[in-house]
Write an enzyme that holds these catalytic residues in place. Structure first.
Site, PDB file in Angstrom:
ATOM      1  N   ASP A   1      -1.260   6.412   6.643  1.00  0.00           N
ATOM      2  CA  ASP A   1      -2.350   5.545   6.201  1.00  0.00           C
ATOM      3  C   ASP A   1      -2.499   4.483   7.292  1.00  0.00           C
ATOM      4  O   ASP A   1      -1.620   3.654   7.476  1.00  0.00           O
ATOM      5  CB  ASP A   1      -1.986   4.905   4.852  1.00  0.00           C
ATOM      6  CG  ASP A   1      -3.036   3.890   4.381  1.00  0.00           C
ATOM      7  OD1 ASP A   1      -4.044   3.685   5.093  1.00  0.00           O
ATOM      8  OD2 ASP A   1      -2.827   3.299   3.296  1.00  0.00           O
TER       9      ASP A   1
ATOM     10  N   LYS B   1     -11.936  -2.125   6.666  1.00  0.00           N
ATOM     11  CA  LYS B   1     -11.049  -3.126   7.242  1.00  0.00           C
ATOM     12  C   LYS B   1     -11.454  -3.445   8.681  1.00  0.00           C
ATOM     13  O   LYS B   1     -11.432  -4.583   9.095  1.00  0.00           O
ATOM     14  CB  LYS B   1      -9.590  -2.641   7.217  1.00  0.00           C
ATOM     15  CG  LYS B   1      -9.083  -2.275   5.831  1.00  0.00           C
ATOM     16  CD  LYS B   1      -8.828  -3.484   4.956  1.00  0.00           C
ATOM     17  CE  LYS B   1      -8.738  -3.141   3.486  1.00  0.00           C
ATOM     18  NZ  LYS B   1      -7.568  -2.399   3.090  1.00  0.00           N
TER      19      LYS B   1
ATOM     20  N   TRP C   1       0.814  -1.221   0.000  1.00  0.00           N
ATOM     21  CA  TRP C   1       0.000   0.000   0.000  1.00  0.00           C
ATOM     22  C   TRP C   1       0.838   1.256   0.000  1.00  0.00           C
ATOM     23  O   TRP C   1       0.501   2.240  -0.679  1.00  0.00           O
ATOM     24  CB  TRP C   1      -0.996  -0.017   1.157  1.00  0.00           C
ATOM     25  CG  TRP C   1      -2.065  -1.028   0.917  1.00  0.00           C
ATOM     26  CD1 TRP C   1      -2.294  -2.168   1.633  1.00  0.00           C
ATOM     27  CD2 TRP C   1      -3.040  -1.029  -0.141  1.00  0.00           C
ATOM     28  NE1 TRP C   1      -3.350  -2.876   1.090  1.00  0.00           N
ATOM     29  CE2 TRP C   1      -3.820  -2.197   0.010  1.00  0.00           C
ATOM     30  CE3 TRP C   1      -3.328  -0.156  -1.192  1.00  0.00           C
ATOM     31  CZ2 TRP C   1      -4.862  -2.506  -0.867  1.00  0.00           C
ATOM     32  CZ3 TRP C   1      -4.371  -0.470  -2.059  1.00  0.00           C
ATOM     33  CH2 TRP C   1      -5.123  -1.638  -1.883  1.00  0.00           C
TER      34      TRP C   1
HETATM   35  C1  LIG Z   1      -7.142  -1.698   1.924  1.00  0.00           C
HETATM   36  C2  LIG Z   1      -6.103  -0.682   2.083  1.00  0.00           C
HETATM   37  C3  LIG Z   1      -6.031   0.424   1.220  1.00  0.00           C
HETATM   38  C4  LIG Z   1      -7.014   0.631   0.085  1.00  0.00           C
HETATM   39  O1  LIG Z   1      -8.240   1.008   0.615  1.00  0.00           O
HETATM   40  P1  LIG Z   1      -9.451   1.416  -0.353  1.00  0.00           P
HETATM   41  O2  LIG Z   1     -10.507   1.846   0.618  1.00  0.00           O
HETATM   42  O3  LIG Z   1      -9.818   0.184  -1.121  1.00  0.00           O
HETATM   43  O4  LIG Z   1      -8.991   2.510  -1.227  1.00  0.00           O
HETATM   44  C5  LIG Z   1      -5.030   1.341   1.438  1.00  0.00           C
HETATM   45  N1  LIG Z   1      -4.152   1.211   2.440  1.00  0.00           N
HETATM   46  C6  LIG Z   1      -4.202   0.169   3.298  1.00  0.00           C
HETATM   47  C7  LIG Z   1      -3.201   0.069   4.399  1.00  0.00           C
HETATM   48  C8  LIG Z   1      -5.170  -0.810   3.137  1.00  0.00           C
HETATM   49  O5  LIG Z   1      -5.226  -1.849   3.979  1.00  0.00           O
END
Ligand SMILES: *Cc1c(COP(=O)(O)O)cnc(C)c1O
Length: 379
Positions: free
Chosen positions: A185, A209, A115
């Site tokens: 993030d 998540k 990511w």
């Molecule tokens: C799943 C995930 C993403 C992508 O998320 P979306 O909502 O599908 O854009 C980005 N960063 C991390 C750490 C993730 O686990």
């Protein structure tokens, strides 16, 4: 036929199932039951949450309560603002540089997995990206010592991904970026443990998540960093306008905000983030314990970099990976296959994954190891 009669053929039937999906992921059953009530009639209002005007008093209350509970859970300082957005974490890969480059034109990025590599690639469209760490050289298994990073003191911010969902690596110590704001993030570990927001300029997480349904992305940003978005930033993703309009420049993801609010209530009822950290540590220790105790399982990530949220492990070959996934599914353990770009098994242990689910996994892992991968008796 689109609608089920009382004998609905869909659903899992009588077998108890445990969901280890990486996202969208498991919910507490009590939250699902409460959400089902709000789906039909919210607090006797005569409206489903999905039917409410987003400017009306009912939805205003839902949103205010969700924000207030989130603020309490995080013990969030006054100078941080909470935004409820759309566009996913991937959207933030662009909206963060658009909003936070602040005329400085450059930012530091640590590339520690699937990511963060994408976050850095997206940011390059808006400014100059300085890679301060790149663990692709070791297959994203080991986090580099943050003390070794060559940080740019003139960077607009330094971006990290606190937990790499696909690779099973997680920061257990934050880099010291001095006066440069740290931006993270936190999509897969937001609210899995207490968070000292004073260490950050901004954090973001898409909800699916660990916090709610897909469609909602939470951004928490220090207010002094906002107000100098790049020319061309869409109004619906300009943090300054979003703060001024309480995330309601256009229709916010009302249903997802409602369900995330229920999750926040659940977190508070269960004892808050310190209690979540304790539970998640215990679940992860059990899973890593059985991996390390059995030769058939190997974790590519060394202990200091291991994720408490998404442990990954491998069997000796891909056929055995598949055999394990199938044996586990036959026992009701769902979604254990690793990320599509990486081989092996991934166990997602978000807040809603219960001790009982982990025990069911440990039982299957012990049996599979004892049978030397030759399969399980299907009971
Ligand atoms: C799943 C995930 C993403 C992508 O998320 P979306 O909502 O599908 O854009 C980005 N960063 C991390 C750490 C993730 O686990």
């Amino acid at each position: 036929m689109h609608f089920c009669s009382s004998e609905c053929p869909l659903g899992s039937g009588s077998m108890e199932t445990y969901n280890f999906a990486a996202g969208p992921a498991a919910f507490p059953k009590t939250v699902l039951a409460e959400a089902a009530k709000g789906l039909i009639d919210w607090r006797g209002s005569g409206m489903s949450v999905m039917e409410m005007p987003f400017t009306g008093p009912e939805f205003n209350l839902i949103m205010a309560e969700a924000q207030a509970t989130l603020r309490r859970l995080l013990d969030l300082p006054e100078n941080f603002r909470i935004l409820f957005l759309q566009g996913g974490a991937y959207g933030q890969f662009a909206f963060i540089p658009m909003n936070l480059l602040r005329g400085m034109g450059k930012a530091d990025y640590a590339v520690t997995g699937h990511w963060s590599r994408r976050a850095a690639a997206e940011a390059r469209k808006y400014g100059s990206v300085n890679i301060v760490a790149d663990s692709s050289v070791n297959g994203f298994a080991v986090l580099s010592e943050t003390a070794d990073w060559e940080l740019d003191p003139e960077a607009a911010y330094c971006h990290i991904t606190t937990n790499e969902t696909a690779n099973g690596v997680q920061f257990h110590r934050l880099p010291d970026t001095g006066a440069v704001p740290l931006v993270a993030d936190m999509t897969s570990d937001f609210m899995t443990a207490p968070l000292d927001m004073t260490r950050f300029g901004a954090v973001y997480a898409s909800a699916q998540k660990n916090l709610g349904p897909a469609g909602l992305t939470i951004v928490i940003v220090r207010e002094d960093l906002v107000g100098t978005a790049l020319a061309g930033t869409p109004a619906v993703f300009d943090f300054e306008g979003l703060i001024a309009n309480n995330s309601k420049i256009n229709t916010p993801p009302t249903w997802a905000i409602y369900v995330a609010g229920l999750m926040f209530n659940w977190l508070e009822d269960e004892g808050g983030l310190a209690e979540m950290a304790r539970r998640n540590r215990k679940k992860a220790d059990l899973v890593y314990g059985i991996i390390d105790a059995n030769e058939i399982y190997s974790c590519p990530v060394p202990p200091g970099s291991r994720s408490t949220v998404n442990p990954v492990f491998n069997l000796p070959n891909r056929d055995l990976d598949e055999a394990f996934v199938a044996a586990a599914a036959a026992r009701g353990l769902l979604n254990l296959r690793g990320h599509q770009s990486y081989a092996g098994i991934r166990v997602s242990l978000y807040n809603a994954v219960t001790d009982r689910a982990v025990q069911a996994l440990l039982d299957v892992m012990a049996e599979f190891a004892a049978a030397d991968g030759k399969g399980l008796p299907i009971s």
